[in-house]
Design an enzyme around this catalytic site. Structure first.
Site, PDB file in Angstrom:
ATOM      1  N   LYS A 167      -6.712   8.628   5.938  1.00 56.33           N
ATOM      2  CA  LYS A 167      -6.397   9.065   4.578  1.00 56.33           C
ATOM      3  C   LYS A 167      -5.937  10.512   4.611  1.00 56.33           C
ATOM      4  CE  LYS A 167      -9.954   6.258   2.289  1.00 56.33           C
ATOM      5  NZ  LYS A 167      -9.060   5.417   1.467  1.00 56.33           N
TER       6      LYS A 167
ATOM      7  N   ARG B  47     -13.018  -5.026   3.058  1.00 52.42           N
ATOM      8  CA  ARG B  47     -12.912  -6.490   3.108  1.00 52.42           C
ATOM      9  C   ARG B  47     -13.313  -7.032   4.474  1.00 52.42           C
ATOM     10  NH1 ARG B  47      -6.693  -5.948   1.483  1.00 52.42           N
ATOM     11  NH2 ARG B  47      -7.642  -4.119   0.529  1.00 52.42           N
TER      12      ARG B  47
HETATM   13  N1  BES Z   1     -12.507   2.821  -0.213  1.00 53.08           N
HETATM   14  C1  BES Z   1     -11.123   2.622  -0.416  1.00 53.08           C
HETATM   15  C2  BES Z   1     -10.768   2.341  -1.883  1.00 53.08           C
HETATM   16  C3  BES Z   1     -11.047   3.442  -2.861  1.00 53.08           C
HETATM   17  C4  BES Z   1     -10.059   4.312  -3.250  1.00 53.08           C
HETATM   18  C5  BES Z   1     -12.283   3.552  -3.465  1.00 53.08           C
HETATM   19  C6  BES Z   1     -10.320   5.299  -4.178  1.00 53.08           C
HETATM   20  C7  BES Z   1     -12.549   4.537  -4.385  1.00 53.08           C
HETATM   21  C8  BES Z   1     -11.570   5.405  -4.758  1.00 53.08           C
HETATM   22  C9  BES Z   1     -10.633   1.430   0.404  1.00 53.08           C
HETATM   23  O1  BES Z   1     -11.276   1.235   1.613  1.00 53.08           O
HETATM   24  C10 BES Z   1      -9.202   1.665   0.710  1.00 53.08           C
HETATM   25  O2  BES Z   1      -8.925   2.584   1.439  1.00 53.08           O
HETATM   26  N2  BES Z   1      -8.322   0.839   0.162  1.00 53.08           N
HETATM   27  C11 BES Z   1      -6.937   0.939   0.377  1.00 53.08           C
HETATM   28  C12 BES Z   1      -6.409  -0.427   0.755  1.00 53.08           C
HETATM   29  C13 BES Z   1      -5.007  -0.426   1.249  1.00 53.08           C
HETATM   30  C14 BES Z   1      -4.942   0.238   2.619  1.00 53.08           C
HETATM   31  C15 BES Z   1      -4.545  -1.863   1.326  1.00 53.08           C
HETATM   32  C16 BES Z   1      -6.287   1.433  -0.904  1.00 53.08           C
HETATM   33  O3  BES Z   1      -6.731   1.040  -1.980  1.00 53.08           O
HETATM   34  O4  BES Z   1      -5.370   2.235  -0.816  1.00 53.08           O
HETATM   35 MN    MN Z   2     -10.419   2.366   3.162  1.00 56.05          MN
END
Ligand code: BES
Ligand code: MN
Ligand code: ZN
Length: 499
Positions: free
Chosen positions: A273, A347
């Protein structure tokens, strides 16, 4: 924790350091105001009016009684239009004055009487508002420069005939609020301390305290059990993964099954990230914390239903042994997934936990996860999203959320998007295209629950908050702990109705 009690005294005669009285928009005096006017020889709402206040939801005024009443001071609290006052109005209004009220040792109130009907629910909401609104996370602060917290006793005033119902409302409010604070503490705890092993230890201690059965799967057991998702996500971290199982025995028949995402920190892994806001990813175990909090409350409320939980916990870090894009993981039960983005890790660990829960033949499965930014984009910070295979389960969750003041909204589990997670090398891949990300995430999870009644709650938007709300400070909200408790209690009611 402060002690709550029900008293059939009048507002004008109750001895307290602070008397909290409701006013409706107008301003119009709420229950107890006229009696206190009498002993003070003044009209409290006219004081409010002279301050330019109208009894709207954010209006409040502190009035010292200067020895003319048994209560040291009166806090007038606006509830808005009289005909629209609900338990949630009370919860929010009480939450906003909670920090101020907690500066007094003995508090008394008539606020729950302002709700038309449903006294236990109104009292429960008041207790939740006061306890949750006064919640602070100051364990990591040395000198406590916050406001003093002196609250010891809270008297909720009402008619003697209502005493039994009132005491029920008080007890439920205490249990619901305490479970919510328990979850908030876990979510607020920094990831350097809140590791998967810490979650497991906390769960074990909690289970012992409230008498739940608890089993923790360590790394070697996860290997033997084929939990490739939990292990794979955890590979890049020095903090080894865990799987926490809890069981509550309250009835006969198939259990309700709960799962919650327990990523103790989500750096994204190798699909890292960007730096902005990454600190919030210590909250990526909010689903796990919600299930732990709910199980704690369930053990104390003793509904007549069986409940099991399986909580997977890993830390998603980009260490040298981390999983790579292109890797394939084998989940519990044998299904494989191709990892195309290591940041879609929630997931991957939930797949294992859901497969394990399905083996236990539950009557319904609910999972809770801070799963997708897409859900947050769709529904904002006040609504969780829910997708599921069973209308009744989804409707019960929505209803439980509504009465908890933690509303959700249904999104479609749209089968035509299933092709987005088809993989050329494995059974499924862990990401779809850019659009509809909350839905493709849910479709991925669905692969692992078989044909059981199932619903998935995405709390990416609601679990934590960058700003203080009506009854939470900046940080963890505790959402949706109270929804889960209410949902399980509803399942117990359904069981009774069937008998
Ligand atoms: N933990 C994150 C989702 C999240 C984002 C929770 C902001 C709380 C606040 C999750 O693991 C994630 O990174 N999701 C990605 C998925 C994508 C790579 C398909 C996302 O939502 O960008
Ligand atoms: Mn994530
Ligand atoms: Zn995550």
């Amino acid at each position: 924790m402060a002690r709550f009690e029900f008293r059939s005294a009048s507002a004008a005669s109750v001895a307290a350091d602070l008397l909290v009285l409701p006013v409706f928009e107008g301003p119009e005096p709420g229950p107890g105001v006229a009696e206190v006017d009498e002993v003070l020889g003044t009209e409290l709402v006219s004081l409010l009016r002279s301050e330019g206040l109208r009894g709207r939801a954010r209006d409040s005024l502190l009035v010292p009684t200067l020895g003319r009443a048994p209560a040291g001071a009166v806090l007038l609290t606006g509830l808005g239009p009289r005909d629209r006052v609900s338990p949630d109005t009370v919860r929010r209004a009480t939450g906003r004055i909670a920090a101020r009220a907690a500066r007094y040792r003995r508090v008394a109130t008539t606020v729950p009487q302002a709700v038309e009907g449903g006294l236990p629910e109104a009292i429960q909401a008041f207790v939740e508002g006061l306890l949750l609104g006064a919640y602070r996370f100051d364990r990591y602060k040395g000198s406590n420069d916050e406001e003093p917290h002196r609250l010891e006793r809270v008297a909720i005033l009402g008619a003697r005939a209502d005493a039994a119902a009132a005491r029920r409302g008080i007890r439920r409010g205490e249990i619901y609020a305490e479970a919510t604070s328990f979850a908030r503490d876990l979510v607020n705890t920094p990831a350097i301390d809140a590791t998967p092993e810490f979650l497991a230890r906390t769960a074990r201690a909690m289970a012992r305290e409230v008498r739940l059965e608890c089993k923790v799967w360590g790394k070697a057991e996860l290997e033997r059990g084929g939990f490739g998702g939990i292990l794979g996500v955890g590979r890049g971290s020095g903090n080894p993964p865990r799987l926490i199982e809890l069981r509550y025995r309250g009835g006969s028949g198939a259990p309700v099954a709960l799962s919650g995402k327990g990523i103790t920190f989500d750096s994204g892994g190798l699909s890292i990230k960007d730096a902005k806001g990454m600190e919030w990813m210590k909250a990526d175990m909010a689903g796990a914390a919600s299930v732990l909090g709910a199980m704690r409350a369930i053990a104390r409320l003793e509904p007549r239903v069986n409940v099991i939980a399986a909580i997977p916990s890993s830390e998603n870090m980009p260490g040298g042994t981390a999983i790579r894009p292109g890797d394939v993981l084998r989940h519990r039960g044998g299904k494989t997934s191709e990892v195309l983005n290591t940041d879609a890790e929630g997931r991957l660990i939930l797949a294992d936990a859901l497969a394990l829960l399905a083996e236990r033949k539950p009557r319904a499965v609910i999972d809770v996860a801070t799963l997708t930014g897409a859900c947050m984009i769709a529904l904002g910070e006040d609504l969780w999203g829910v997708m599921g295979t069973d209308d009744r389960v989804v409707d019960d969750l929505l209803a439980a959320g509504e009465s908890a003041g933690e509303p959700g909204w249904r999104l479609p589990l749209w089968a035509p998007y299933r092709h987005q997670i088809e993989s050329s090398v494995a059974d499924v891949k862990n990401v779809g295209n850019r659009w509809g990300g909350a839905i493709t995430a849910a479709l991925f999870l669905k692969e692992f629950v078989g044909d059981l009644p199932w619903a998935h709650i995405d709390i990416a938007g609601t679990a934590f908050s960058e700003r203080a709300g009506d009854y939470w400070p900046k940080g963890a909200t505790g959402n949706p702990v109270r929804t889960l408790i209410g949902f399980v209690e509803r399942q117990a009611e359904r069981g009774r109705a069937r008998r």
